[in-house]
Design an enzyme around this catalytic site. Structure first.
Site, PDB file in Angstrom:
ATOM      1  N   GLY A 207       0.838  -1.197   0.000  1.00  0.00           N
ATOM      2  CA  GLY A 207       0.000   0.000   0.000  1.00  0.00           C
ATOM      3  C   GLY A 207       0.870   1.243   0.000  1.00  0.00           C
ATOM      4  O   GLY A 207       1.638   1.479   0.935  1.00  0.00           O
ATOM      5  N   GLY A 209      -0.054   4.454   0.113  1.00  0.00           N
ATOM      6  CA  GLY A 209      -0.786   5.654   0.527  1.00  0.00           C
ATOM      7  C   GLY A 209       0.061   6.453   1.507  1.00  0.00           C
ATOM      8  O   GLY A 209       1.291   6.290   1.569  1.00  0.00           O
ATOM      9  N   GLU A 230       2.098  -1.345  -4.642  1.00  0.00           N
ATOM     10  CA  GLU A 230       0.883  -0.531  -4.727  1.00  0.00           C
ATOM     11  C   GLU A 230       0.006  -1.079  -5.848  1.00  0.00           C
ATOM     12  O   GLU A 230       0.465  -1.234  -6.980  1.00  0.00           O
ATOM     13  CB  GLU A 230       1.242   0.939  -4.975  1.00  0.00           C
ATOM     14  CG  GLU A 230       0.081   1.836  -5.368  1.00  0.00           C
ATOM     15  CD  GLU A 230      -1.085   1.811  -4.387  1.00  0.00           C
ATOM     16  OE1 GLU A 230      -0.881   2.071  -3.198  1.00  0.00           O
ATOM     17  OE2 GLU A 230      -2.226   1.520  -4.837  1.00  0.00           O
ATOM     18  N   ARG A 296      -7.720   1.972   6.427  1.00  0.00           N
ATOM     19  CA  ARG A 296      -8.248   1.675   7.764  1.00  0.00           C
ATOM     20  C   ARG A 296      -9.759   1.497   7.668  1.00  0.00           C
ATOM     21  O   ARG A 296     -10.420   2.152   6.876  1.00  0.00           O
ATOM     22  CB  ARG A 296      -7.906   2.820   8.730  1.00  0.00           C
ATOM     23  CG  ARG A 296      -6.406   3.044   8.871  1.00  0.00           C
ATOM     24  CD  ARG A 296      -6.100   4.166   9.858  1.00  0.00           C
ATOM     25  NE  ARG A 296      -6.580   3.880  11.182  1.00  0.00           N
ATOM     26  CZ  ARG A 296      -5.899   3.205  12.110  1.00  0.00           C
ATOM     27  NH1 ARG A 296      -4.684   2.776  11.859  1.00  0.00           N
ATOM     28  NH2 ARG A 296      -6.415   2.972  13.299  1.00  0.00           N
ATOM     29  N   ASP A 336     -12.910   9.057  11.978  1.00  0.00           N
ATOM     30  CA  ASP A 336     -12.712   8.002  10.983  1.00  0.00           C
ATOM     31  C   ASP A 336     -13.942   7.136  10.747  1.00  0.00           C
ATOM     32  O   ASP A 336     -14.029   6.451   9.730  1.00  0.00           O
ATOM     33  CB  ASP A 336     -11.578   7.060  11.437  1.00  0.00           C
ATOM     34  CG  ASP A 336     -10.211   7.722  11.387  1.00  0.00           C
ATOM     35  OD1 ASP A 336     -10.148   8.938  11.153  1.00  0.00           O
ATOM     36  OD2 ASP A 336      -9.209   7.007  11.600  1.00  0.00           O
ATOM     37  N   ALA A 345      -6.724  13.433  11.732  1.00  0.00           N
ATOM     38  CA  ALA A 345      -7.009  13.878  13.100  1.00  0.00           C
ATOM     39  C   ALA A 345      -7.511  15.326  13.116  1.00  0.00           C
ATOM     40  O   ALA A 345      -8.475  15.650  13.832  1.00  0.00           O
ATOM     41  CB  ALA A 345      -5.739  13.751  13.953  1.00  0.00           C
ATOM     42  N   HIS A 474      12.312  36.960   4.188  1.00  0.00           N
ATOM     43  CA  HIS A 474      13.452  36.499   3.374  1.00  0.00           C
ATOM     44  C   HIS A 474      14.683  36.371   4.246  1.00  0.00           C
ATOM     45  O   HIS A 474      14.977  37.276   5.008  1.00  0.00           O
ATOM     46  CB  HIS A 474      13.725  37.498   2.246  1.00  0.00           C
ATOM     47  CG  HIS A 474      14.959  37.148   1.453  1.00  0.00           C
ATOM     48  ND1 HIS A 474      14.950  36.150   0.495  1.00  0.00           N
ATOM     49  CD2 HIS A 474      16.231  37.623   1.514  1.00  0.00           C
ATOM     50  CE1 HIS A 474      16.164  36.038  -0.010  1.00  0.00           C
ATOM     51  NE2 HIS A 474      16.958  36.919   0.590  1.00  0.00           N
TER      52      HIS A 474
END
Ligand code: NAI
Length: 496
Positions: A207, A209, A230, A296, A336, A345, A474
Site C-alpha cells: 500500500g 498511501g 501498490e 483503515r 474516521d 485527526a 526572506h
C-alpha cells in the site's frame, strides 16, 4: 453442567463531577464514545462551553493518533531526519576527513524517545480533560435506545449513563488483505511497526498511501531496504500528479523500489526467518518483514444496539450528514467512523467543533472536505489543500498553473534541502487574468509547516492578486509559495 455466566453488577451512580443522576442513572449533557482526536476534541470543546461531558474510552485517551498513529510515526520520521542530518554534517564542516560522522541508529533508544513523547502528550491530555471536569469512563461504550450508553468497564463492571446528546467517535483499525494475516512480528500493520525495538534489514510495504510512504521513507532513511507494492498505477493516489512524480523520483534516487500496479498473491515464511512475498507473474521477494498499510476500516462492532436508530452502512461506517448528525436524533458521529471524513485527526477536531456548535445552537458550517489541509510526512514532505490540476481539468474549469521549484529558494540552499516544488492552480478568468486560487500543492522541505498560507488562500477563496500582496520573510522556505502566486499575477520577481 450448564455454566451460567454471572451478570456483572450494573453501577448506575458514579458520583461524577458535572453529571447529574436521574432515576439512579447518571445523566450528562453529552456522552462521547471514543477518546481519540474526534472524541477528546468534542469533550474538551464541549466542556469549554460549560457542558457536562462524559467520555468513554476503552484504552487510553488520545486514540490511534497519539498512541498508534500520527504522533509516534512522526517521532520515528524525526529520528530518520536526524540520521540524514548527521549523515550530511560533513557538508557543513562538522566532522570532516578522519572525523567524518557516520550515523548509526539504536532503534530501542528511538523507541524509548518516541514513547516519552507520547507519554508526555498523554499526560497533558489527561490533565486537560480532568481540568475541564470531563468524566472519563474506562471501558467499551455501546449506544442503546433512548440515549443510554452501556459501558463495559475494563474492570469488569457494567455502568449505564445517559446523555442529552451522544457523540460516536470510535475511530478505525488497520485493514488487512487476504494472504497476509497479521502475526505482529513478520507481517505487521502500523500498530506493530510503531512498537518495533529493532529495524528489519528489508521490508515490503503493501500500500503506497500516506501511511505506506511515511513508513517507507522512515525505514529507507535508516538503512532498511524497502519495496512498496501498490495496487494502483501510482503511489499517493489523490495527490497532484507533479507531487507524485517528485516523490517517485526521490524514492528512486534513494533506492526505494516502487512496484505500482502490483498484484500480490501471498507470502510463505522462510526457514531462516523473514518471509517470501509472491506477486505478479510468479515473482518473489524475500524480506525480513511486511508492513500492511492498505487503509483503515471503521470500528463499529458493538458500537450501537439495533434499536438505537443509528444507521451503519454496508462497509461499517456510521451514516452522518455534513453537520455530523446520524439518523438518530441527538446522536452525532465524528472522525474516521464517518465515511465521507478523510481519516485525518485535524479534520476530526474540526468536526467536533461543528457538533458542539450545533448542539449549542450556534451558526455553523459543515467541514468542506474538499479543502481541508493534507500533510504527509514522508521525505520529502507533501502538503496540499484544494483541487489537483487533474481534478480542476476534469471539472471543466479554465485554469492557470504555476510551479516553482525549491532549488531557487535561498533558505532551501542554506539548509541543503532543495528537492521539491510549490504548485498553485488558479482560475483563469475570461479576460485572461488570474482569479481564485483553487489548489495549493507542496512537496519539499518542511512543507507541512508551510501550507498555512496556501490553505488560507484556498479556503478564503482569495485571488492570486490578493495573496500576492502579502510579504513573505526572506530568506524563508515560504517565499517559494509567495513567488509562485506573484508569478500568477503575470509578473514574478524570480519566477515566471
Ligand atoms: P490509504 O487509503 O491512503 O492508502 C492505501 C493504499 O493501499 C492505496 O493506495 C491502495 O491502492 C493500496 N492498496 C489497497 N489494497 C492493496 C493491495 N491488495 N495491494 C497493494 N496495494 C493495495 O490508506 P493508509 O495509507 O493506510 O492510510 C489510512 C488513512 O489514514 C488514510 O485515510 C490516510 O489519509 C490517513 N493518514 C493520513 C496521514 C497523513 O496525512 N499524514 C498519515 C497516516 C494516515
Amino acid at each position: 453442567m450448564e455454566v451460567v455466566p454471572t451478570e456483572p453488577e450494573v453501577k448506575t451512580d458514579q458520583g461524577a463531577s458535572g453529571g447529574g443522576a436521574s432515576g439512579g442513572i447518571e445523566h450528562f449533557d453529552i456522552v462521547v464514545v471514543g477518546g481519540g482526536p474526534g472524541g477528546y476534541a468534542t469533550a474538551l470543546y464541549g466542556a469549554a462551553a460549560g457542558l457536562a461531558v462524559a467520555l468513554v474510552e476503552l484504552d487510553k485517551v488520545g486514540g490511534t493518533c497519539l498512541h498508534r498513529g500520527c504522533v509516534p510515526a512522526k517521532a520515528f520520521l524525526e529520528t530518520a531526519a536526524v540520521f540524514r542530518t548527521v549523515g550530511s554534517a560533513g557538508d557543513f564542516g562538522i566532522g570532516t576527513g578522519a572525523d567524518k560522522l557516520v550515523p548509526t541508529v539504536d532503534f530501542a533508544v528511538s523507541q524509548a524517545r518516541k514513547q516519552q513523547v507520547v507519554d508526555q502528550l498523554f499526560s497533558g491530555l489527561s490533565g486537560l480533560l480532568k481540568g475541564r471536569a470531563v468524566t472519563v469512563f474506562n471501558g467499551s461504550g455501546t449506544l442503546l435506545a433512548g440515549h443510554r450508553v452501556r459501558i463495559d468497564g475494563t474492570d469488569g463492571s457494567i455502568t449505564e449513563v445517559t446523555g442529552t446528546d451522544i457523540v460516536l467517535a470510535p475511530g478505525s483499525v488497520p485493514r488487512t488483505i487476504p494472504g497476509f494475516d497479521i502475526d505482529g512480528t513478520v507481517v505487521m500493520t502500523s500498530d506493530e511497526v510503531l512498537a518495533l525495538e529493532h529495524l528489519p534489514a528489508s521490508v515490503a510495504v503493501i500500500g503506497g498511501g500516506a501511511i505506506g510512504c511515511e513508513f517507507a521513507t522512515m525505514f529507507a532513511d535508516l538503512g532498511t531496504k524497502v519495496t512498496i507494492f501498490e495496487a494502483l498505477p501510482s503511489i499517493l493516489n489523490g495527490c497532484d500528479d507533479d507531487v507524485v512524480r517528485t516523490i517517485a523520483r526521490s524514492f528512486k534516487k534513494r533506492k526505494i523500489d516502487v512496484k505500482a500496479g502490483a498484484v500480490l498473491h501471498g507470502h510463505a515464511p522462510a526457514a531462516k526467518g523473514g518471509t517470501v512475498v509472491s506477486f505478479g507473474d510468479d515473482e518473489q521477494l524475500a524480506v525480513d518483514a511486511v508492513v500492511v498499510s492498505v487503509g483503515r476500516r471503521p470500528r463499529t462492532e458493538g458500537l450501537v444496539s439495533e434499536d438505537a436508530g443509528v444507521v451503519i452502512d454496508e462497509r461499517g461506517f456510521v451514516v452522518a450528514d455534513g453537520l455530523m448528525r446520524t439518523s438518530a436524533a441527538g446522536v452525532w458521529a465524528v472522525g474516521d467512523v464517518v465515511a465521507a471524513s478523510p481519516q485525518l485527526a485535524h479534520v476530526a477536531f474540526a468536526e467536533a467543533i461543528v457538533v458542539i456548535k450545533s448542539i449549542l445552537g450556534e451558526p455553523v458550517l459543515p467541514v468542506d472536505y474538499s479543502r481541508v489541509p493534507w500533510a504527509i510526512y514522508c521525505h520529502p514532505e507533501v502538503a496540499f489543500a484544494g483541487m489537483t490540476e487533474a481534478a480542476a481539468t476534469a471539472a471543466g474549469l479554465d485554469i492557470v498553473v504555476q510551479k516553482d521549484p525549491f532549488g531557487g529558494n535561498s533558505r532551501a540552499r542554506i539548509i541543503g534541502d532543495t528537492e521539491g516544488m510549490v504548485k498553485v492552480i488558479a482560475e483563469q478568468r475570461s479576460d485572461g487574468s488570474t482569479g481564485r486560487i483553487l489548489g495549493v500543492h507542496m512537496v519539499g522541505p518542511w512543507v507541512t509547516e508551510q501550507l498555512g498560507a496556501g490553505y488560507l488562500a484556498v479556503n478564503w477563496e482569495a485571488t492570486a492578486a490578493e495573496v500576492a500582496q502579502f510579504v513573505q520573510p526572506h530568506p524563508s522556505l515560504s517565499e517559494t509559495f509567495g513567488e509562485t502566486v506573484l508569478a500568477l499575477t503575470g509578473r514574478g520577481l524570480h519566477v515566471g
